[in-house]
Scaffold this motif. Structure first.
Motif, PDB file in Angstrom:
ATOM      1  N   ASN A 145       0.825  -1.192   0.000  1.00 54.67           N
ATOM      2  CA  ASN A 145       0.000   0.000   0.000  1.00 54.67           C
ATOM      3  C   ASN A 145       0.864   1.250   0.000  1.00 54.67           C
ATOM      4  OD1 ASN A 145       0.459   0.892   2.929  1.00 54.67           O
ATOM      5  ND2 ASN A 145      -0.282  -1.206   3.199  1.00 54.67           N
ATOM      6  N   ALA A 146       0.256   2.367  -0.365  1.00 52.36           N
ATOM      7  CA  ALA A 146       0.928   3.666  -0.352  1.00 52.36           C
ATOM      8  C   ALA A 146      -0.136   4.736  -0.211  1.00 52.36           C
ATOM      9  CB  ALA A 146       1.739   3.878  -1.619  1.00 52.36           C
ATOM     10  N   GLY A 147       0.249   5.858   0.392  1.00 53.65           N
ATOM     11  CA  GLY A 147      -0.729   6.915   0.561  1.00 53.65           C
ATOM     12  C   GLY A 147      -0.151   8.157   1.198  1.00 53.65           C
ATOM     13  N   TYR A 148      -1.039   8.900   1.866  1.00 49.56           N
ATOM     14  CA  TYR A 148      -0.717  10.190   2.468  1.00 49.56           C
ATOM     15  C   TYR A 148      -0.928  10.107   3.970  1.00 49.56           C
ATOM     16  CZ  TYR A 148      -1.589  15.065   3.898  1.00 49.56           C
ATOM     17  OH  TYR A 148      -1.579  16.270   4.544  1.00 49.56           O
ATOM     18  N   GLY A 149       0.046  10.603   4.747  1.00 51.03           N
ATOM     19  CA  GLY A 149      -0.073  10.600   6.195  1.00 51.03           C
ATOM     20  C   GLY A 149       0.134  11.986   6.770  1.00 51.03           C
ATOM     21  N   ARG A 150      -0.563  12.242   7.866  1.00 56.47           N
ATOM     22  CA  ARG A 150      -0.408  13.510   8.587  1.00 56.47           C
ATOM     23  C   ARG A 150      -0.221  13.200  10.072  1.00 56.47           C
ATOM     24  NH1 ARG A 150      -1.415  19.022   8.275  1.00 56.47           N
ATOM     25  NH2 ARG A 150      -1.955  19.981  10.282  1.00 56.47           N
ATOM     26  N   ALA A 151       0.749  13.847  10.691  1.00 58.49           N
ATOM     27  CA  ALA A 151       1.022  13.671  12.116  1.00 58.49           C
ATOM     28  C   ALA A 151       0.810  14.993  12.838  1.00 58.49           C
ATOM     29  CB  ALA A 151       2.452  13.189  12.327  1.00 58.49           C
ATOM     30  N   ASP A 152       0.187  14.916  14.022  1.00 58.16           N
ATOM     31  CA  ASP A 152      -0.038  16.093  14.853  1.00 58.16           C
ATOM     32  C   ASP A 152       0.477  15.826  16.257  1.00 58.16           C
ATOM     33  OD1 ASP A 152      -1.796  18.115  13.270  1.00 58.16           O
ATOM     34  OD2 ASP A 152      -2.715  16.171  12.893  1.00 58.16           O
ATOM     35  N   ALA A 153       1.166  16.804  16.831  1.00 56.86           N
ATOM     36  CA  ALA A 153       1.701  16.673  18.182  1.00 56.86           C
ATOM     37  C   ALA A 153       1.361  17.912  18.990  1.00 56.86           C
ATOM     38  CB  ALA A 153       3.208  16.456  18.142  1.00 56.86           C
ATOM     39  N   GLU A 154       1.020  17.692  20.259  1.00 54.20           N
ATOM     40  CA  GLU A 154       0.795  18.784  21.203  1.00 54.20           C
ATOM     41  C   GLU A 154       1.675  18.533  22.421  1.00 54.20           C
ATOM     42  OE1 GLU A 154      -3.349  18.972  22.061  1.00 54.20           O
ATOM     43  OE2 GLU A 154      -3.846  19.946  20.161  1.00 54.20           O
ATOM     44  N   ALA A 155       2.695  19.364  22.598  1.00 50.58           N
ATOM     45  CA  ALA A 155       3.648  19.211  23.695  1.00 50.58           C
ATOM     46  C   ALA A 155       3.264  20.169  24.824  1.00 50.58           C
ATOM     47  CB  ALA A 155       5.064  19.496  23.217  1.00 50.58           C
ATOM     48  N   THR A 156       2.891  19.612  25.985  1.00 51.88           N
ATOM     49  CA  THR A 156       2.489  20.427  27.131  1.00 51.88           C
ATOM     50  C   THR A 156       3.655  20.607  28.093  1.00 51.88           C
ATOM     51  OG1 THR A 156       0.228  19.568  26.960  1.00 51.88           O
ATOM     52  CG2 THR A 156       0.840  20.644  29.020  1.00 51.88           C
ATOM     53  N   ASP A 157       3.932  21.852  28.445  1.00 53.73           N
ATOM     54  CA  ASP A 157       5.005  22.205  29.385  1.00 53.73           C
ATOM     55  C   ASP A 157       4.533  21.873  30.798  1.00 53.73           C
ATOM     56  OD1 ASP A 157       7.147  23.331  30.696  1.00 53.73           O
ATOM     57  OD2 ASP A 157       6.588  25.411  30.235  1.00 53.73           O
ATOM     58  N   LYS A 158       4.862  20.667  31.276  1.00 54.18           N
ATOM     59  CA  LYS A 158       4.327  20.158  32.543  1.00 54.18           C
ATOM     60  C   LYS A 158       5.236  20.532  33.722  1.00 54.18           C
ATOM     61  CE  LYS A 158       1.222  17.624  32.658  1.00 54.18           C
ATOM     62  NZ  LYS A 158      -0.243  17.838  32.799  1.00 54.18           N
ATOM     63  N   PRO A 159       4.682  20.537  34.943  1.00 53.62           N
ATOM     64  CA  PRO A 159       5.486  20.844  36.136  1.00 53.62           C
ATOM     65  C   PRO A 159       6.606  19.826  36.351  1.00 53.62           C
ATOM     66  CG  PRO A 159       3.139  20.978  36.616  1.00 53.62           C
ATOM     67  CD  PRO A 159       3.259  20.371  35.257  1.00 53.62           C
ATOM     68  N   PHE A 160       7.702  20.303  36.947  1.00 54.68           N
ATOM     69  CA  PHE A 160       8.831  19.422  37.258  1.00 54.68           C
ATOM     70  C   PHE A 160       8.403  18.358  38.273  1.00 54.68           C
ATOM     71  CE2 PHE A 160      11.774  23.361  36.703  1.00 54.68           C
ATOM     72  CZ  PHE A 160      11.501  23.370  35.356  1.00 54.68           C
ATOM     73  N   THR A 161       8.954  17.168  38.132  1.00 57.59           N
ATOM     74  CA  THR A 161       8.701  16.096  39.102  1.00 57.59           C
ATOM     75  C   THR A 161       9.977  15.671  39.817  1.00 57.59           C
ATOM     76  OG1 THR A 161       8.973  14.414  37.373  1.00 57.59           O
ATOM     77  CG2 THR A 161       6.736  15.203  37.805  1.00 57.59           C
ATOM     78  N   GLN A 162      11.089  16.322  39.498  1.00 54.70           N
ATOM     79  CA  GLN A 162      12.366  16.026  40.148  1.00 54.70           C
ATOM     80  C   GLN A 162      13.035  17.333  40.571  1.00 54.70           C
ATOM     81  OE1 GLN A 162      14.872  12.979  38.048  1.00 54.70           O
ATOM     82  NE2 GLN A 162      13.339  13.168  36.428  1.00 54.70           N
ATOM     83  N   GLY A 163      13.999  17.235  41.502  1.00 55.80           N
ATOM     84  CA  GLY A 163      14.781  18.387  41.910  1.00 55.80           C
ATOM     85  C   GLY A 163      14.080  19.263  42.928  1.00 55.80           C
ATOM     86  N   PRO A 164      14.725  20.355  43.313  1.00 52.68           N
ATOM     87  CA  PRO A 164      14.192  21.222  44.368  1.00 52.68           C
ATOM     88  C   PRO A 164      12.914  21.963  43.992  1.00 52.68           C
ATOM     89  CG  PRO A 164      16.130  22.219  43.351  1.00 52.68           C
ATOM     90  CD  PRO A 164      16.042  20.818  42.834  1.00 52.68           C
ATOM     91  N   PHE A 165      12.595  22.043  42.691  1.00 53.34           N
ATOM     92  CA  PHE A 165      11.385  22.743  42.264  1.00 53.34           C
ATOM     93  C   PHE A 165      10.195  21.798  42.051  1.00 53.34           C
ATOM     94  CE2 PHE A 165      15.080  25.043  40.517  1.00 53.34           C
ATOM     95  CZ  PHE A 165      14.964  26.226  41.221  1.00 53.34           C
ATOM     96  N   ALA A 166      10.378  20.519  42.337  1.00 58.24           N
ATOM     97  CA  ALA A 166       9.305  19.541  42.142  1.00 58.24           C
ATOM     98  C   ALA A 166       8.139  19.833  43.078  1.00 58.24           C
ATOM     99  CB  ALA A 166       9.838  18.134  42.387  1.00 58.24           C
ATOM    100  N   THR A 167       6.950  19.552  42.586  1.00 61.15           N
ATOM    101  CA  THR A 167       5.673  19.630  43.334  1.00 61.15           C
ATOM    102  C   THR A 167       5.242  21.060  43.664  1.00 61.15           C
ATOM    103  OG1 THR A 167       6.551  19.469  45.605  1.00 61.15           O
ATOM    104  CG2 THR A 167       6.189  17.394  44.386  1.00 61.15           C
ATOM    105  N   ASP A 168       5.996  22.068  43.211  1.00 68.72           N
ATOM    106  CA  ASP A 168       5.557  23.439  43.508  1.00 68.72           C
ATOM    107  C   ASP A 168       4.856  24.094  42.320  1.00 68.72           C
ATOM    108  OD1 ASP A 168       7.603  23.970  41.768  1.00 68.72           O
ATOM    109  OD2 ASP A 168       8.725  25.310  43.106  1.00 68.72           O
ATOM    110  N   GLY A 169       4.610  23.298  41.265  1.00 67.41           N
ATOM    111  CA  GLY A 169       3.893  23.825  40.104  1.00 67.41           C
ATOM    112  C   GLY A 169       4.766  24.503  39.074  1.00 67.41           C
ATOM    113  N   THR A 170       6.092  24.484  39.280  1.00 62.71           N
ATOM    114  CA  THR A 170       7.004  25.145  38.343  1.00 62.71           C
ATOM    115  C   THR A 170       7.199  24.292  37.090  1.00 62.71           C
ATOM    116  OG1 THR A 170       8.212  26.245  40.116  1.00 62.71           O
ATOM    117  CG2 THR A 170       9.341  26.019  38.005  1.00 62.71           C
ATOM    118  N   SER A 171       7.042  24.906  35.918  1.00 60.11           N
ATOM    119  CA  SER A 171       7.402  24.284  34.647  1.00 60.11           C
ATOM    120  C   SER A 171       8.459  25.151  33.985  1.00 60.11           C
ATOM    121  CB  SER A 171       6.177  24.122  33.747  1.00 60.11           C
ATOM    122  OG  SER A 171       5.729  25.384  33.286  1.00 60.11           O
TER     123      SER A 171
END
Length: 253
Positions: free
Chosen positions: A41-67
């Motif tokens: 088979n052969a055809g046409y493809g389209r890809a979509d991505a949505e990258a969300t800037d999420k809060p840190f889960t490691q380090g001293p800034f974790a769990t404080d809502g910082t992204s």
């Protein structure tokens, strides 16, 4: 002449009857969807991505809502997309069931497709922050169910999808903000695929297809330690999906 006419007429009638019977047999055979196949088979493809800037889960800034670009919600979504040619090979088997005048077809298929889709998006908050994705191939294992009408089969399909997906987020400039990062993630990721199609049996052992498939791979995360400041751990969750429209040809055994 009359003595010769009768045998000739009989021979013509026999030939016509035999040809009609052969044509009827071939037509019946072309409507039987039971069996296995190989195809491309052969055809046409389209890809979509949505990258969300999420809060840190490691380090001293974790769990404080910082992204990376904000402190607390709402968190930015960086969008990117790409499109291009896709193509591959496939194999499957079907079984036909005749139920109260309906011709139902159930089966399974696997396929493998190459694609070169990649995109990069830029932050609307800080334009030196970027998020990107790329994928080289995708494969599926699917079930399908359809309704046949003579040499046409209309079907829906769905199953498991696997793809090679890479994601990245980077900010390599100290201006206009302070901080640098270059984080990535991905690998061989699984998801789901669903779609619909039509198949035309144009010869006893050959068919042509038109198919639409939607792939969803959920969240693929790019994360790691920032270059600076020390203690920052950026995390971008990428929501990825693909849409493919393709035509194919199958050899039915």
């Amino acid at each position: 002449m009359s003595g010769l006419a009768s045998p000739v007429a009989f021979a013509i009638a026999l030939t016509v009857t035999s040809a009609h019977a052969t044509f009827a047999d071939e037509l019946t055979s072309s409507r039987n969807w039971s069996g296995c196949y190989l195809g491309a088979n052969a055809g046409y493809g389209r890809a979509d991505a949505e990258a969300t800037d999420k809060p840190f889960t490691q380090g001293p800034f974790a769990t404080d809502g910082t992204s990376w670009n904000s402190v607390g919600p709402p968190y930015e979504v960086i969008k990117s997309d790409d499109h291009g040619v896709v193509g591959g090979i496939e194999a499957g088997c079907d079984r036909q069931f005749d139920v109260e005048g309906l011709t139902l077809v159930f089966g399974g298929a696997v396929d493998f497709s190459l694609m070169n889709l990649a995109g990069t998006g830029t932050s609307a908050i800080v334009n030196d922050t970027h998020a990107s994705f790329d994928t080289d191939w995708v494969g599926t294992a699917r079930l399908r169910a359809g309704l046949a009408a003579d040499d046409l089969l209309f079907y829906v399909t769905g199953g498991v999808a696997v793809a090679d997906i890479g994601v990245r987020a980077y900010d390599l400039s100290d201006w206009p903000t302070i901080g640098q990062m270059n984080v990535s993630g991905g690998g061989t990721k699984s998801g789901w695929v669903a779609g619909a199609g039509a198949e035309w049996r144009f010869a006893e052992n050959w068919s042509a297809t038109l198919e639409y498939l939607h792939y969803d791979f959920g969240k693929v995360t790019a994360s790691g330690a920032a270059i600076e400041p020390v203690g920052a751990f950026p995390r971008y969750e990428n929501d990825l999906d693909f849409d493919v429209v393709r035509v194919g040809i199958r050899w039915r055994m």
